[in-house]
Design a protein around this motif. Sequence first.
Motif, short mmCIF file in Angstrom:
data_model
loop_
_atom_site.label_atom_id
_atom_site.label_comp_id
_atom_site.label_asym_id
_atom_site.label_seq_id
_atom_site.Cartn_x
_atom_site.Cartn_y
_atom_site.Cartn_z
N ALA A 7 34.20 42.99 31.16
CA ALA A 7 33.92 42.30 32.12
C ALA A 7 34.83 41.30 32.88
O ALA A 7 35.00 41.66 34.27
N THR A 8 35.41 40.73 32.31
CA THR A 8 36.69 40.09 32.66
C THR A 8 37.66 40.95 33.29
O THR A 8 38.21 40.43 34.38
N LEU A 9 38.13 41.91 32.65
CA LEU A 9 39.12 42.82 33.36
C LEU A 9 38.56 43.38 34.53
O LEU A 9 39.45 43.48 35.67
N ALA A 10 37.34 43.83 34.73
CA ALA A 10 36.85 44.37 35.85
C ALA A 10 37.00 43.14 37.11
O ALA A 10 37.27 43.34 38.20
N ALA A 11 36.54 42.01 36.55
CA ALA A 11 36.20 40.76 37.50
C ALA A 11 37.78 40.67 37.87
O ALA A 11 37.86 40.41 39.24
N LEU A 12 38.88 40.56 37.31
CA LEU A 12 40.14 40.28 37.72
C LEU A 12 40.65 41.65 38.70
O LEU A 12 41.17 41.31 39.77
N GLY A 13 40.14 42.91 38.35
CA GLY A 13 40.33 43.83 39.30
C GLY A 13 39.78 43.56 40.40
O GLY A 13 40.49 44.14 41.45
N ALA A 14 38.55 43.39 40.59
CA ALA A 14 38.03 43.26 41.89
C ALA A 14 38.39 42.09 42.67
O ALA A 14 38.46 42.01 43.74
N PHE A 15 39.08 41.00 41.97
CA PHE A 15 39.66 39.94 42.62
C PHE A 15 40.92 40.52 43.25
O PHE A 15 41.34 40.29 44.39
N GLY A 122 50.10 41.81 36.56
CA GLY A 122 50.11 42.17 35.38
C GLY A 122 49.94 40.90 34.37
O GLY A 122 49.18 40.91 33.23
N LEU A 123 50.40 39.71 34.85
CA LEU A 123 50.57 38.35 34.09
C LEU A 123 49.03 37.77 33.95
O LEU A 123 48.78 37.13 33.16
N MET A 124 48.22 38.23 35.05
CA MET A 124 46.88 37.90 35.19
C MET A 124 45.91 38.45 34.04
O MET A 124 44.88 37.77 33.53
N LEU A 125 46.38 39.39 33.15
CA LEU A 125 45.66 40.02 32.26
C LEU A 125 45.99 39.36 30.93
O LEU A 125 45.49 39.70 29.88
N HIS A 159 40.99 47.77 34.59
CA HIS A 159 41.37 46.62 35.64
C HIS A 159 41.54 47.43 36.97
O HIS A 159 41.21 47.08 38.00
N THR A 160 42.15 48.44 36.90
CA THR A 160 42.75 49.23 38.14
C THR A 160 41.49 49.98 38.67
O THR A 160 41.44 50.01 39.87
N VAL A 161 40.65 50.54 37.97
CA VAL A 161 39.45 51.34 38.59
C VAL A 161 38.74 50.08 39.27
O VAL A 161 37.95 50.44 40.37
N ALA A 162 38.44 48.91 38.91
CA ALA A 162 37.68 47.83 39.47
C ALA A 162 38.42 47.49 40.80
O ALA A 162 37.84 47.28 41.91
N MET A 163 39.72 47.50 40.64
CA MET A 163 40.64 47.11 41.73
C MET A 163 40.43 48.05 42.95
O MET A 163 40.21 47.94 44.18
#
Length: 209
Positions: A7-15, A122-125, A159-163
Motif C-alpha cells: 500500500a505504501t509503495l502504491a501510494a508513493l507511486g500515485a504521488f 528511487g530515494l523515496m522508496l 510503485h511504477t504500476v501505481a504511478m
Amino acid sequence: MTLATLATLAALGAFHGLNPAMGWLFAVARGLQERSRAALLRALPPIAAGHLASVAIVAALVTATRSVTASTALAVVGGVLLVGFGLWRLLSERHFRWAGMRLSAAQLAGWSFLMSSAHGAGLMLLPVLVAEPVPGGHSGHLAAAPVGALPGLAAAGVHTVAMLGTALVVAVLVYQVLGVGVLRRAWFNVDRLWAGVLVAAGLVTLLRA
C-alpha cells in the motif's frame, strides 16, 4: 512484502503519478500538439518505463546489498541523502525545462529516466525498503545478491504500476475534461511539495535508524 508495504509503495507511486514533472503534463502536451488522445496514450508507457528503470536501480541495489548489520548504516546514509537532496531542491532556483515534444519512444524513456533520477524518485522508496525484514535475518546476511535484488525489483514494479495508472487518469482527465486552462487556475508548486516530502522521508529514515 506485507500488505502495508504494498500500500505504501502504491501510494508513493500515485504521488509520483500526480506530479506533472514526472510525465503526465508532457503526455498531455503531446496529445494537444498532435490533437490526438492516442498520442497522449502512446507517450505514457515510455515515460513509465524510464521511471521504472530509475527507481529499480536504486531499489535493487538497496535490497541486494543490505544485511542486518549494514541496515543501520544504509538507513543513515540514505536518510542524509534524502534530506540533502530535498533541501537542495527546496532552495534551488533552477527549474527543469521541457524538451522539444517531437521525441521517439526511446527518447521519451530516456528523458523520464533522467527526470525521475534528478527528482530522487528511487530515494523515496528507501524508508520502505530498509524497514522490510531481511530474509534469513538470523544469519546477518542475505542468502545471495540476485535473490536479494528481487524484492527491490518487485517494489519498483508495484510503485511504477501505481504511478502509470495515476498519470493515465490525470492526463486523460486534463486532456478530455479540464483542458490545460486548469493548470493556470489551479496550479501550485508541486516541485516544492515534492522536495518537502523528500526531506520528511529522510528524517523518518534517520529516526528509524
